[in-house]
Scaffold this active site. Sequence first.
Site, PDB file in Angstrom:
ATOM      1  N   GLU A  10     -11.834  -9.520  -5.268  1.00  0.00           N
ATOM      2  CA  GLU A  10     -10.380  -9.542  -5.092  1.00  0.00           C
ATOM      3  C   GLU A  10      -9.899 -10.807  -4.399  1.00  0.00           C
ATOM      4  O   GLU A  10      -8.729 -10.935  -4.074  1.00  0.00           O
ATOM      5  CB  GLU A  10      -9.920  -8.293  -4.330  1.00  0.00           C
ATOM      6  CG  GLU A  10     -10.631  -8.027  -3.017  1.00  0.00           C
ATOM      7  CD  GLU A  10     -10.186  -6.720  -2.357  1.00  0.00           C
ATOM      8  OE1 GLU A  10      -9.168  -6.146  -2.745  1.00  0.00           O
ATOM      9  OE2 GLU A  10     -10.888  -6.293  -1.423  1.00  0.00           O
ATOM     10  N   HIS A  61       0.808  -1.215   0.000  1.00  0.00           N
ATOM     11  CA  HIS A  61       0.000   0.000   0.000  1.00  0.00           C
ATOM     12  C   HIS A  61       0.844   1.270   0.000  1.00  0.00           C
ATOM     13  O   HIS A  61       0.437   2.294  -0.560  1.00  0.00           O
ATOM     14  CB  HIS A  61      -0.948  -0.024   1.199  1.00  0.00           C
ATOM     15  CG  HIS A  61      -2.207   0.694   0.916  1.00  0.00           C
ATOM     16  ND1 HIS A  61      -3.106   0.250  -0.025  1.00  0.00           N
ATOM     17  CD2 HIS A  61      -2.693   1.851   1.395  1.00  0.00           C
ATOM     18  CE1 HIS A  61      -4.102   1.097  -0.079  1.00  0.00           C
ATOM     19  NE2 HIS A  61      -3.878   2.085   0.773  1.00  0.00           N
ATOM     20  N   CYS A  79     -10.389  -1.564 -10.308  1.00  0.00           N
ATOM     21  CA  CYS A  79      -9.723  -0.459  -9.615  1.00  0.00           C
ATOM     22  C   CYS A  79      -8.354  -0.835  -9.065  1.00  0.00           C
ATOM     23  O   CYS A  79      -7.768  -0.081  -8.291  1.00  0.00           O
ATOM     24  CB  CYS A  79     -10.605   0.094  -8.504  1.00  0.00           C
ATOM     25  SG  CYS A  79     -10.934  -1.099  -7.188  1.00  0.00           S
ATOM     26  N   ARG A 101     -15.326   2.963  -0.313  1.00  0.00           N
ATOM     27  CA  ARG A 101     -15.074   1.603   0.164  1.00  0.00           C
ATOM     28  C   ARG A 101     -15.012   1.615   1.678  1.00  0.00           C
ATOM     29  O   ARG A 101     -14.361   2.480   2.268  1.00  0.00           O
ATOM     30  CB  ARG A 101     -13.759   1.068  -0.408  1.00  0.00           C
ATOM     31  CG  ARG A 101     -13.530  -0.401  -0.054  1.00  0.00           C
ATOM     32  CD  ARG A 101     -12.328  -0.950  -0.733  1.00  0.00           C
ATOM     33  NE  ARG A 101     -11.097  -0.428  -0.146  1.00  0.00           N
ATOM     34  CZ  ARG A 101      -9.887  -0.737  -0.578  1.00  0.00           C
ATOM     35  NH1 ARG A 101      -9.752  -1.522  -1.639  1.00  0.00           N
ATOM     36  NH2 ARG A 101      -8.815  -0.257  -0.011  1.00  0.00           N
ATOM     37  N   ASN A 119      -5.131  -6.089  -7.438  1.00  0.00           N
ATOM     38  CA  ASN A 119      -3.930  -6.194  -6.582  1.00  0.00           C
ATOM     39  C   ASN A 119      -4.050  -7.399  -5.660  1.00  0.00           C
ATOM     40  O   ASN A 119      -3.157  -8.250  -5.593  1.00  0.00           O
ATOM     41  CB  ASN A 119      -3.751  -4.941  -5.720  1.00  0.00           C
ATOM     42  CG  ASN A 119      -3.777  -3.671  -6.525  1.00  0.00           C
ATOM     43  OD1 ASN A 119      -3.516  -3.695  -7.718  1.00  0.00           O
ATOM     44  ND2 ASN A 119      -4.091  -2.561  -5.877  1.00  0.00           N
ATOM     45  N   ASP A 120      -5.159  -7.457  -4.945  1.00  0.00           N
ATOM     46  CA  ASP A 120      -5.337  -8.596  -4.038  1.00  0.00           C
ATOM     47  C   ASP A 120      -5.683  -9.861  -4.809  1.00  0.00           C
ATOM     48  O   ASP A 120      -5.300 -10.958  -4.404  1.00  0.00           O
ATOM     49  CB  ASP A 120      -6.424  -8.293  -2.996  1.00  0.00           C
ATOM     50  CG  ASP A 120      -5.849  -7.510  -1.827  1.00  0.00           C
ATOM     51  OD1 ASP A 120      -4.777  -7.890  -1.338  1.00  0.00           O
ATOM     52  OD2 ASP A 120      -6.458  -6.500  -1.425  1.00  0.00           O
ATOM     53  N   ARG A 135     -10.390   4.970  -0.805  1.00  0.00           N
ATOM     54  CA  ARG A 135      -9.877   4.126   0.293  1.00  0.00           C
ATOM     55  C   ARG A 135     -10.048   4.923   1.581  1.00  0.00           C
ATOM     56  O   ARG A 135      -9.356   5.915   1.780  1.00  0.00           O
ATOM     57  CB  ARG A 135      -8.408   3.786   0.055  1.00  0.00           C
ATOM     58  CG  ARG A 135      -8.161   2.854  -1.134  1.00  0.00           C
ATOM     59  CD  ARG A 135      -6.678   2.543  -1.261  1.00  0.00           C
ATOM     60  NE  ARG A 135      -6.405   1.411  -2.131  1.00  0.00           N
ATOM     61  CZ  ARG A 135      -5.933   1.513  -3.376  1.00  0.00           C
ATOM     62  NH1 ARG A 135      -5.698   2.703  -3.899  1.00  0.00           N
ATOM     63  NH2 ARG A 135      -5.698   0.436  -4.089  1.00  0.00           N
ATOM     64  N   ARG A 146       1.872  -9.444  -1.576  1.00  0.00           N
ATOM     65  CA  ARG A 146       2.085  -8.280  -2.445  1.00  0.00           C
ATOM     66  C   ARG A 146       3.070  -7.276  -1.850  1.00  0.00           C
ATOM     67  O   ARG A 146       3.590  -6.433  -2.551  1.00  0.00           O
ATOM     68  CB  ARG A 146       0.745  -7.591  -2.752  1.00  0.00           C
ATOM     69  CG  ARG A 146       0.031  -7.108  -1.531  1.00  0.00           C
ATOM     70  CD  ARG A 146      -1.393  -6.693  -1.854  1.00  0.00           C
ATOM     71  NE  ARG A 146      -1.514  -5.287  -2.124  1.00  0.00           N
ATOM     72  CZ  ARG A 146      -2.661  -4.622  -2.151  1.00  0.00           C
ATOM     73  NH1 ARG A 146      -3.806  -5.261  -1.950  1.00  0.00           N
ATOM     74  NH2 ARG A 146      -2.713  -3.345  -2.394  1.00  0.00           N
TER      75      ARG A 146
HETATM   76  C1  PEP Z   1      -7.010  -4.207  -4.943  1.00  0.00           C
HETATM   77  O1  PEP Z   1      -6.800  -5.101  -4.116  1.00  0.00           O
HETATM   78  O2  PEP Z   1      -6.825  -4.337  -6.161  1.00  0.00           O
HETATM   79  C2  PEP Z   1      -7.491  -2.886  -4.500  1.00  0.00           C
HETATM   80  C3  PEP Z   1      -7.850  -1.970  -5.367  1.00  0.00           C
HETATM   81  O3  PEP Z   1      -7.512  -2.639  -3.173  1.00  0.00           O
HETATM   82  P1  PEP Z   1      -6.233  -2.365  -2.243  1.00  0.00           P
HETATM   83  O4  PEP Z   1      -5.060  -2.154  -3.141  1.00  0.00           O
HETATM   84  O5  PEP Z   1      -6.581  -1.165  -1.444  1.00  0.00           O
HETATM   85  O6  PEP Z   1      -6.159  -3.603  -1.432  1.00  0.00           O
HETATM   86 MG    MG Z   2      -7.599  -4.967  -2.114  1.00  0.00          MG
END
Ligand code: PEP
Ligand code: MG
Length: 585
Positions: free
Chosen positions: A442, A198, A513, A341, A465-466, A305, A476
Amino acid sequence: MKNDAEHKGIGIGIAPGVAIGPAFIIEQSGVPVPEYDIPSVQVEKELKRLHGAIAKVQKHLAQVRQKAESLPAGAEDMTLLLDAYKGMLSGSRLVRGVEEIIAKQRVNAEAAIQKQIGALKAGFAAMNDPYLAARADDVGEVGNRLIRALLQQNYNPFADAPEGCVILAEEITPADAALMSPGRVAGFATVLGGAEGHAAIMARALGIPAISGVGALTHGIRTGDTIIIDGRKGEIIARPDAVTLQHYRQEVSRKKQEDRRLKGLRDVPAVTVDGKDISLQANMELPRDVDAVLESGAVGIGLLRTEFMFMNRPSLPDEDEQYHALRKMIEKLGGMQLTIRTLDVGGEKLASALGEAVGESANPALGLRAIRLGLKQPKLLDAQLSAILRASMHGSVRILIPMVSSVAQMHAVRARILQAERRLHRRGIKLKGLPPLGAMIEIPSAALMADALAKVCDFFSIGSNDLTQYTLAIDRGDERVAELYNPFHPAVLRLIQFTAAAGWRANIPVSLCGEIAGDARATALLLGLGLRELSMSPLRLPAVKNEVTQVALPHAAEFAERIMNKTDEVEIMTMLKERFAGTKR
Ligand code: PEP
Ligand code: MG
């Protein structure tokens, strides 16, 4: 001896761009220490706090040491020092002394550490030996690390950073990154942290070039030395010679020119060659991102976020505070739709105010995170839902739920929203209707259940991402496996395709996203997989729009089909890059 030669280090690029500026080395010092008395019944609890902090610092030192071992130069010095620190954390005079002060003087652990450091330092100083003077500094360093771990809440480590500096630190947490302002911090380099953590996402959102995974980062570098960070190559250069400096200065001015050109696209509609509108939206991390959003030409916020409201503070925000923060944002965005979110802490995203509610977990990414935490701590979730419902009276709002893994969770959340609505009603707050409710897709189980989830959701937002982290079982935020993290892995692409198709069948909007939404190399592929809404860092939006305006949807579909027939990640990457190189810029 003073060494002025150019010195290069290699890590991984986590936020693109070139930064040039004086080094500002963040050490674990200068932490303001609170002091208070504790009643004798709390001595046990205080000792437990101390041991919790010791375990945390030991874990952190082990991580840094592991990194240091893979270094080409200076590794021995660093590992020796880290081993010495580790020794001071188990059964040492430092720890024993602190325990005694807590038990006998009945003061908090932070103050006890401070006192014991003072006593040990005075003892070393009395011996008048340069070797022991250095050991006194080490004791101070270890003590400060413990105090910082105990305080949990982050003091602002950048308060004294000079304008335009490059920060060098062992680790930058998401909460640290939230405190950086791009005007002040030109770039940063760290030992720990992966490209999809993050803190990295924040750096990209703020447009701050950054690299991580650099071992012996500060070895041979002094505060004030000129540093170059190349966030694409993952390179750090200290004390560059004239030729290197000239090369990178040209690079910075070329990038500025390119940014100006792309900014010209702000008012150009995101329409494909065959006339289809694509909704390009922005992700927001912090309220101050509003200006960048308005400049980017985004048509809405696809992901807010809300973690920012919970970071860098000792207590939790109540419903009113959250409502006012959201309302202010809605008003500033002037009519744009805002997808809010709910809180996604846990895993690598920590909010110290939640403290024991989140707690330590052997596997934080698989633990009590996001909506799992919200449903376990309904007061937390209810306060946020009520704040969002009240804010929705001032503009167009959608509610997005993170880390959904089952249909039942969406039922549970909807029930809590209805309850919150009734409670507001009793307080005389009458809503005109409820905002659309969506799920982040995700977790692989959610993607595989997309058909069923579509029946209980008003929209989806794919969190690539997740989804990548959980599909490939790759942390990650861990720089040691960063090279295995690949959102273009065919397994991840199949889950994205499957989710988009389920959304189409159920006739609900599907947005994406995750970070690949802002990767212009992926735009044609994502459109070809059926996505029509992409939400990304506002700084990346112009480049993605540039791609959209050069793609015809039938060609994108044909390209996506060719990609989906491949099973080799390298081949897929090559196809994406080659296609991207062929588009006009
Ligand atoms: C994701 O997981 O792709 C996402 C957009 O949320 P975050 O990166 O905040 O976990
Ligand atoms: Mg996520």
